[in-house]
Scaffold this motif. Structure first.
Motif, short mmCIF file in Angstrom:
data_model
loop_
_atom_site.label_atom_id
_atom_site.label_comp_id
_atom_site.label_asym_id
_atom_site.label_seq_id
_atom_site.Cartn_x
_atom_site.Cartn_y
_atom_site.Cartn_z
N LEU A 74 0.83 -1.20 0.00
CA LEU A 74 0.00 0.00 0.00
C LEU A 74 0.87 1.26 0.00
O LEU A 74 1.73 1.43 0.86
N ASN A 84 2.10 -2.63 4.52
CA ASN A 84 1.57 -1.26 4.66
C ASN A 84 2.63 -0.32 5.21
O ASN A 84 3.01 -0.40 6.37
N ILE A 116 -6.14 0.42 6.38
CA ILE A 116 -6.52 -0.96 6.69
C ILE A 116 -7.51 -0.98 7.85
O ILE A 116 -7.33 -0.27 8.84
N LEU A 132 3.82 -4.50 8.66
CA LEU A 132 3.15 -3.24 8.98
C LEU A 132 4.11 -2.24 9.60
O LEU A 132 4.76 -2.53 10.60
#
Length: 315
Positions: free
Chosen positions: A199, A227, A234, A253
């Motif tokens: 992302l 991410n 999210i 993450l």
């Protein structure tokens, strides 16, 4: 009249401080994540001419009004979701951001999270530290030949695409705002096809909870999610559920919602997650570049000069 800049959430790099000092601008900084009350009290007392926003919860209208002398808000980074840009615009206060300064660093970090997951580095590190040594049980994989799906093809996404292509990944991308038609893939189709989804989109009303129970359900059970954008892109509870039941294989993450995350966040209990504290764009090299751009823009605008239009954020 002397000019003052307050950096909320920590100081800029020493080179940036030197620039401000040489321009005759006084600067001071708070600790990371000062409370809203602390920010308002500080701004009311010091009456700064400019704010540099690093690690802080939210700059809203009340905060902006705390210093009647305020003439500029500059994000020490690219994302401005922690600044009420519309409120600043209504008050006649320009908002700027160091767009692109840390793009390479963030792309490298996203790539590192991919490698950590695909090579099972977290578990292997713990295994060796615990006295283990059994290579025959290792089940790592290669990124070569896998499909990388990029959500967002700005500078970060493009940098990561080049890195991934170099190791033999096939790159697809979804970005409805990119001028190149090659990046107009259908999001649902890309989620279903990709082995890794990374992302790199801004946080907007359209991207908030973009990755949710429905979109996670489209992904392969072997897929990895990365991410380094904003945590709010999210739906974290949905992601936790997907990781627990095997809807997807793992996640890397660097951002969370909220930040800093709660000590009892259920992500901490999951073995198929690699975590970092929102540091993808704060390598020493990137921090220096962000600070130089930020302080250069602050000096120019406070002296009534213009800056490159790409750094200005529209309300």
């Amino acid at each position: 009249m002397s000019l003052t800049v307050v950096s909320l959430g920590g100081p800029v790099a020493p080179e940036g401080e030197d620039m401000l000092r040489a321009a005759g601008i006084a600067s001071l900084a708070t600790a990371p994540y000062p409370s809203r009350e602390e920010v308002i009290e500080l701004l009311s007392f010091r009456q700064p001419d400019a704010l540099i926003v690093r690690l802080v919860e939210r700059i809203d209208e009340t905060v902006l009004r705390a210093s009647p002398r305020l003439r500029l808000v500059h994000k020490h980074g690219a994302g401005t979701n922690d600044i009420d840009v519309a409120a600043a615009t209504a008050l006649g206060i320009p908002v700027a951001a160091a767009v692109g300064a840390n793009a390479h660093s963030v792309a490298e970090h996203a790539f590192a999270l991919m490698f950590a997951l695909i090579k099972d580095l977290r578990a292997q590190d713990a295994f060796v530290r615990g006295g283990g040594w059994a290579k025959k049980t290792y089940q790592g994989h290669e990124l070569r030949g896998r499909i990388l799906g990029l959500v967002g093809m700005g500078l970060i996404g493009r940098n990561l695409a080049r890195m991934a292509s170099a190791v033999g990944m096939q790159v697809e991308a979804y970005d409805p705002y990119a001028p190149d038609a090659a990046f107009g893939a259908d999001l649902d189709d890309m989620l279903a096809r990709a082995d890794v989804i990374s992302l790199h989109c801004p946080l907007t009303d359209q991207t908030r909870n973009l990755i949710n129970a429905r979109t996670l359900g489209l992904m392969k059970p072997t897929a990895l999610l990365i991410n380094t954008a904003r945590g709010e892109v999210i739906d974290e509870p949905a992601l936790c559920q997907a990781l627990q039941v095997g809807t997807i294989a793992g996640a890397g993450l660097d951002t969370f919602s909220p930040e800093p995350p709660a000590p009892d966040n259920p992500l901490w209990q999951l073995g198929n997650v690699v975590l970092s504290p929102h540091i993808g764009g704060v390598t020493e090299e990137a921090r220096r570049e962000v600070s130089l751009i930020t302080c250069g823009n602050v000096i120019s605008l406070l002296k009534g000069e213009t800056i490159e239009p790409r750094f200005l954020v529209r309300g």
